[in-house]
Design an enzyme around this catalytic site. Structure first.
Site, PDB file in Angstrom:
ATOM      1  N   ASP A 270     -12.556   2.503  -3.089  1.00 15.20           N
ATOM      2  CA  ASP A 270     -11.415   1.512  -2.419  1.00 15.20           C
ATOM      3  C   ASP A 270     -11.139   1.904  -1.049  1.00 15.20           C
ATOM      4  O   ASP A 270     -11.292   2.982  -0.692  1.00 15.20           O
ATOM      5  CB  ASP A 270     -10.330   1.162  -3.464  1.00 15.20           C
ATOM      6  CG  ASP A 270      -9.723  -0.272  -2.848  1.00 15.20           C
ATOM      7  OD1 ASP A 270     -10.429  -0.855  -2.013  1.00 15.20           O
ATOM      8  OD2 ASP A 270      -9.054  -0.795  -3.480  1.00 15.20           O
TER       9      ASP A 270
HETATM   10  C1  BGC Z   1      -8.668  -3.850  -2.207  1.00 17.96           C
HETATM   11  C2  BGC Z   1      -9.997  -4.064  -2.329  1.00 17.96           C
HETATM   12  C3  BGC Z   1     -10.832  -4.740  -1.286  1.00 17.96           C
HETATM   13  C4  BGC Z   1     -10.904  -3.712  -0.009  1.00 17.96           C
HETATM   14  C5  BGC Z   1     -11.524  -4.286   1.269  1.00 17.96           C
HETATM   15  C6  BGC Z   1      -8.333  -2.797  -0.685  1.00 17.96           C
HETATM   16  O1  BGC Z   1      -7.321  -2.843  -0.132  1.00 17.96           O
HETATM   17  O2  BGC Z   1      -7.945  -3.087  -2.958  1.00 17.96           O
HETATM   18  O3  BGC Z   1      -9.827  -5.030  -3.372  1.00 17.96           O
HETATM   19  O4  BGC Z   1     -12.183  -4.853  -1.716  1.00 17.96           O
HETATM   20  O5  BGC Z   1      -9.427  -3.599   0.286  1.00 17.96           O
HETATM   21  O6  BGC Z   1     -10.877  -5.238   1.776  1.00 17.96           O
END
Ligand code: BGC
Length: 741
Positions: A270
Site C-alpha cells: 500500500d
Molecule cells: C489506500 C489504498 C489505495 C492507495 C493508492 C492508500 O492510501 O489504502 O487503498 O489504493 O492509497 O491510492
C-alpha cells in the site's frame, strides 16, 4: 533462504508466457529489475524531468494517478521507445466504484446482492478507465468489516464472507474480463491483504488482532475467492496483524497466498507501507523494511523508495539473493505480457465508446436502484402517488447536492453527470405537483439554524415531506472514521420539527456507513437507505419513491441501535449464555436492589436490547413475500455428497417486485464453535403479484467446511439447521445430517 518457484498456470500459453518472462529477465540488469519493482506517483499535469529520466533509465515499473490519456501515452512512449529494454508501464489508479460515471459505493453495490450487476458495474468502470490509458485498478476492496465506525466500510462489501466472496469475484471478472488484452479490461487488485477491516475501535490504520482461526474463517475467504477468480494482483494492508504488519507478513503472503492458494500474480504494497514498517516499530530502518517486505513477498513498492534505495545493497551483502528478485520481477512482467502491453502499449480513444454514455449511466442507475434498502414503511406511506399529491416538501442537505451523493473515492467522478433527487423528482412530477424545496442545512454537519423553521413551514404547507439526510462524502472513506455514528449535525432535530407538522415524513438517507438511527426512527413514517448512490442516485431514488420500482436492496451489514453494540453481526457465536427475548431484562425494568442475577445472566447489553436496529439481509418491499414448504433433498447426506434445500417464495402482495431469497445454515456442533447462522446461498428473483416460485440452493458438503483447531479445512459429520427467507432472521427452518459412511 529458499523461495517458492514462481507459480504459473498450466497450459501451452502459460509455458510460452513463462518463456517470454524468462527471456526478458535474462536480459535485465539488477537496476532494471529493481526498477520494475518500483511504482511512482505520476499525477502531475506535466511530466517532471526526474520522472522522464527515471523511466528512461528503467527505474520505474509502474506509475499511478495519471489519468490524462495523452500524458499516459507520453509516459508509455518514454518507457517503450526510450528505455533500454522498452518495457511498458503498468498504469494504476483507484477506480473504486466507477471512473467518470459513478456507481453506488461498494457497500451500496453489496446491498444489491446482484453479482451480475456488480460485474457489469466493474466493466463500466474498467472501460472508462482504460480509455484514459489506465490498465490496473486498485479494486476490489474486499475487507470484511463488522465496524461501522471505520470509514472504509464504505469501500467494503460488508460483514459477510460469503456475500463478499461472491461479489468480490464478480468485480474481478468485471474488471478483467476473460482476456486482459481486450480493450476495456484492466487488471484488478484485491485489497487489503489482510485483516484491515478489523482495525481496533474502527480507527483507520489501527492494529488488528485476529486469531488465526477467525482470520481463516472470516477475513480470508473473499481473497481466496478473488484468487480463484483469477485476480491479477493483491495489495498488502497498512495494518498490523497480531504484531506482524501485513506488509512484512510472510505467513500471509508466503504461506497462505502462494503456498496454500498457489497465487501466481503479484503483490503491491500500500502507499508507502513498506517504509512505514519502521514507524510500526517492526524494522529498525528502511533497509530492514525493504528486506522484510521483499522476503515476505511484496513484489512492488508503491510510492516510497526503500526497494530502489536498498535492494541492491541487500543483494550485495548476501541477505537476499537474485532468485528472490527474479521471482518478484517475473510476476510483474508476466502481467505486462498478459495485458498485451508489449504489443499495444498505447491507448487509442477511438477503441472506446464515449465516456459516461447512456449504457454506462443506465447500469449506474440500475445499481443505485437495486441498492436502495427500505428500512421502514409504516401504513404504506410509500410509494408516493403522484396523482394524490398537490404539493411535496423536499428538505435536507443531500436533496440537491451533485457532489455529496457520489461518496468517497471518486477522483475522476464528474459532478456534472449527477442527477440529484430534487432534479429527478421535479423532472418526474412536472408541473402537476408543487415542490417546496428547503435545503435547511448547509452541510450534513450543520447545527440548528433559522432555516429549520423555513423547512418546517414548507412541510406544513405540503401534502408530504421527503427529507434527504445522511453524511457528506468526506465523512466516510479512508482515514474518516467516526466514534459517534448518529446522523451528524442537528439532523435529528430537523426530523423532529418536520414530524410535528403531522405530515407524512419520508427520510431518505445517503451515507457511507450504517448509522445509528434510533433518534429518528420514531419520527419518520418511511425510511429509505440509499448509501452514496452515485451519478444516477437521484433518478433511482425518485423511481423508488414513486413506485416505478419496488425497493429490493438488502443490508450487507448489520445496523446497530447504539454504537456500543459494535461489533455486532449476525454470524456471531452462541456463547454459553445466549440471550433470548424471554431472559432479557432491560435496564429500566430491573427493580431496585434486585439480586445480582436480575439481568437474566445472559450475554447482552442491559441498555441496548438483544437485537440490532436492522439485521443483516433485511430490507422491505412494496409487496409482501411469504416463504413456505422448505424441503431438503436428503436428510442424510454422505460426506462428499450434495444436497438441495428449497422453499417456495410467494409474492403475496399486489405489486411486482424483486426479492432476495437467502439460505442460512448452522452447524450445530464443531471442532471449533460455529456461528449461529452463516449465509450459504442467495438469489434475486422477480415475482408478479400472486406468483410463487421455488428457490433451491445446491450445497456440496465442502460448502460447509471451516477451519478447525489445527487450522485444517474440514467438514464434519453431524447435524445442521437450515433456513430460507428474506433476511438473516428467516424463521422457516429445516435440517439435515452429514454422515460419515
Ligand atoms: C489506500 C489504498 C489505495 C492507495 C493508492 C492508500 O492510501 O489504502 O487503498 O489504493 O492509497 O491510492
Amino acid at each position: 533462504m529458499s523461495h517458492q518457484v514462481f507459480a504459473s498456470s498450466a497450459g501451452a500459453d502459460s509455458a510460452a508466457l513463462d518463456a517470454r518472462v524468462a527471456e526478458l529477465l535474462g536480459r535485465m540488469t539488477t537496476a532494471e529489475k529493481i526498477g520494475q519493482m518500483s511504482q511512482v506517483n505520476a499525477g502531475d499535469a506535466v511530466i517532471p524531468d526526474h520522472l522522464r529520466e527515471d523511466i528512461k533509465a528503467g527505474k520505474v515499473g509502474s506509475v499511478l494517478n495519471q489519468v490524462n490519456v495523452d500524458t499516459v501515452n507520453k509516459l508509455q512512449r518514454i518507457a517503450v521507445e526510450e528505455s533500454r529494454l522498452g518495457i511498458p508501464l503498468l498504469v494504476g489508479r483507484d477506480v473504486i466504484h466507477g471512473f467518470n460515471t459513478i456507481l453506488p459505493i461498494p457497500l451500496g453495490q453489496a446491498a444489491t446482492w446482484n453479482p451480475e450487476l456488480v460485474r457489469k458495474g466493474a466493466r463500466v468502470a474498467a472501460t472508462e478507465a482504460a480509455s484514459a490509458g489506465i490498465n490496473w485498478t486498485f479494486a476490489p476492496m474486499i475487507d470484511i468489516t463488522r465496524d461501522p465506525r471505520w470509514g472504509r466500510i464504505a469501500e467494503s462489501p460488508g460483514e459477510d464472507p460469503y456475500l463478499a466472496s461472491v461479489l468480490g469475484a464478480a468485480m474481478v471478472e468485471g474488471f478483467q474480463g476473460t482476456d486482459l488484452t481486450q480493450p476495456g479490461t484492466i487488471a484488478a487488485c484485491a485489497k487489503h491483504f489482510a485483516g484491515y477491516g478489523a482495525s481496533e475501535s474502527g480507527k483507520d490504520y489501527n492494529t488488528t488482532n485476529i486469531p488465526q482461526n477467525e482470520l481463516r474463517n472470516v477475513y480470508l475467504p473473499p481473497f481466496k475467492a478473488a484468487v480463484d477468480a483469477g485476480v491479477a494482483t493483491l495489495m498488502a494492508s497498512f495494518s498490523d496483524l497480531d504484531g506482524v504488519p501485513a506488509t512484512g507478513n510472510r505467513f500471509l503472503m508466503r504461506q497462505v497466498l502462494r503456498e496454500e492458494w498457489g497465487f501466481g500474480g503479484f503483490v503491491v504494497s500500500d502507499w508507502a507501507s513498506i517504509e512505514q514498517l519502521t514507524i510500526h516499530g517492526f524494522s529498525a530502518n528502511k533497509r530492514d523494511a525493504a528486506y522484510e517486505a521483499v522476503t515476505a513477498g511484496v513484489n512492488m513498492e508503491m510510492a516510497s523508495t526503500t526497494y530502489r534505495d536498498h535492494l541492491k545493497e541487500l543483494l550485495d551483502s548476501g541477505r537476499i539473493d537474485m532468485a528472490l528478485i527474479d521471482e518478484m520481477v517475473a510476476g510483474i512482467l508476466q502481467l505486462k505480457f498478459r495485458l498485451g502491453l508489449f504489443e499495444n502499449p498505447y491507448t487509442r480513444l477511438s477503441d472506446f465508446p464515449p465516456i459516461a454514455n447512456e449504457d454506462h449511466l443506465a447500469i449506474a442507475e440500475r445499481a443505485a436502484l437495486e441498492s436502495i434498502v427500505m428500512l421502514e414503511n409504516r401504513n404504506d406511506t410509500l410509494p408516493l402517488k403522484k396523482d394524490k399529491l398537490d404539493s411535496l416538501a423536499i428538505i435536507g442537505p443531500l436533496a440537491d447536492d451533485p457532489y455529496e451523493q457520489l461518496g468517497t473515492w471518486i477522483f475522476d467522478g464528474k459532478t456534472e453527470l449527477s442527477r440529484t433527487p430534487l432534479q429527478a423528482i421535479t423532472g418526474m412530477l412536472g408541473d402537476a405537483v408543487k415542490i417546496n424545496h428547503v435545503r435547511a442545512m448547509e452541510t450534513s454537519r450543520s447545527p440548528y439554524s433559522d432555516t429549520f423553521e423555513e423547512a418546517r413551514q414548507a412541510a406544513a404547507a405540503s401534502d408530504a415531506v421527503v427529507v434527504f439526510l445522511g453524511e457528506e462524502a468526506i465523512l466516510s472513506g479512508e482515514a474518516h472514521s467516526r466514534a459517534n455514528i448518529d446522523l451528524p449535525g442537528d439532523q435529528a432535530e430537523l426530523v423532529r420539527l418536520l414530524k410535528e407538522t403531522g405530515k407524512p415524513v419520508i427520510a431518505v438517507i445517503m451515507a457511507g456507513r450504517p448509522l445509528t438511527l434510533a433518534n429518528i426512527v420514531d419520527n419518520v413514517d418511511a425510511m429509505l437507505f440509499a448509501w452514496h448512490p452515485g451519478s444516477m442516485g437521484g433518478q433511482a431514488i425518485a423511481k423508488v419513491l414513486f413506485g416505478a420500482h419496488s425497493p429490493s436492496g438488502k443490508l450487507p451489514v448489520t445496523f446497530p441501535r447504539m454504537v456500543g453494540q459494535v461489533p455486532i453481526y449476525y454470524a456471531h457465536k452462541n456463547t454459553g449464555k445466549p440471550a433470548t427475548a424471554k431472559t432479557y431484562l432491560n435496564i429500566d425494568d430491573i427493580p431496585v436492589r434486585m439480586p445480582q442475577t436480575s439481568a437474566g445472566m445472559v450475554s447482552t447489553h442491559m441498555d441496548a436490547g438483544i437485537t440490532p436496529q436492522y439485521p443483516f439481509g433485511y430490507g422491505l418491499s412494496y409487496t409482501r413475500f411469504s416463504y413456505a414448504d422448505i424441503s431438503v433433498s436428503n436428510e442424510q447426506v454422505p460426506m462428499g455428497g450434495r444436497l438441495t434445500i428449497a422453499a417456495v417464495v410467494t409474492n403475496a402482495g399486489d405489486v411486482a417486485a424483486d426479492e432476495i431469497a437467502q439460505l442460512y445454515v448452522r452447524d450445530l456442533v464443531g471442532n471449533v464453535t460455529r456461528p449461529v447462522r452463516e449465509l450459504k446461498g442467495f438469489t434475486r428473483l422477480h415475482l408478479q403479484p400472486g406468483e410463487s416460485r421455488q428457490v433451491s440452493f445446491e450445497l456440496d458438503t465442502s460448502d460447509l467446511a471451516f477451519y478447525g483447531r489445527q487450522m485444517q479445512l474440514m467438514t464434519e459429520p453431524g447435524e445442521f439447521h437450515a433456513w430460507i427467507g428474506g433476511s438473516s432472521e428467516a424463521s422457516l427452518q429445516t435440517g439435515f445430517t452429514i454422515v460419515d459412511e
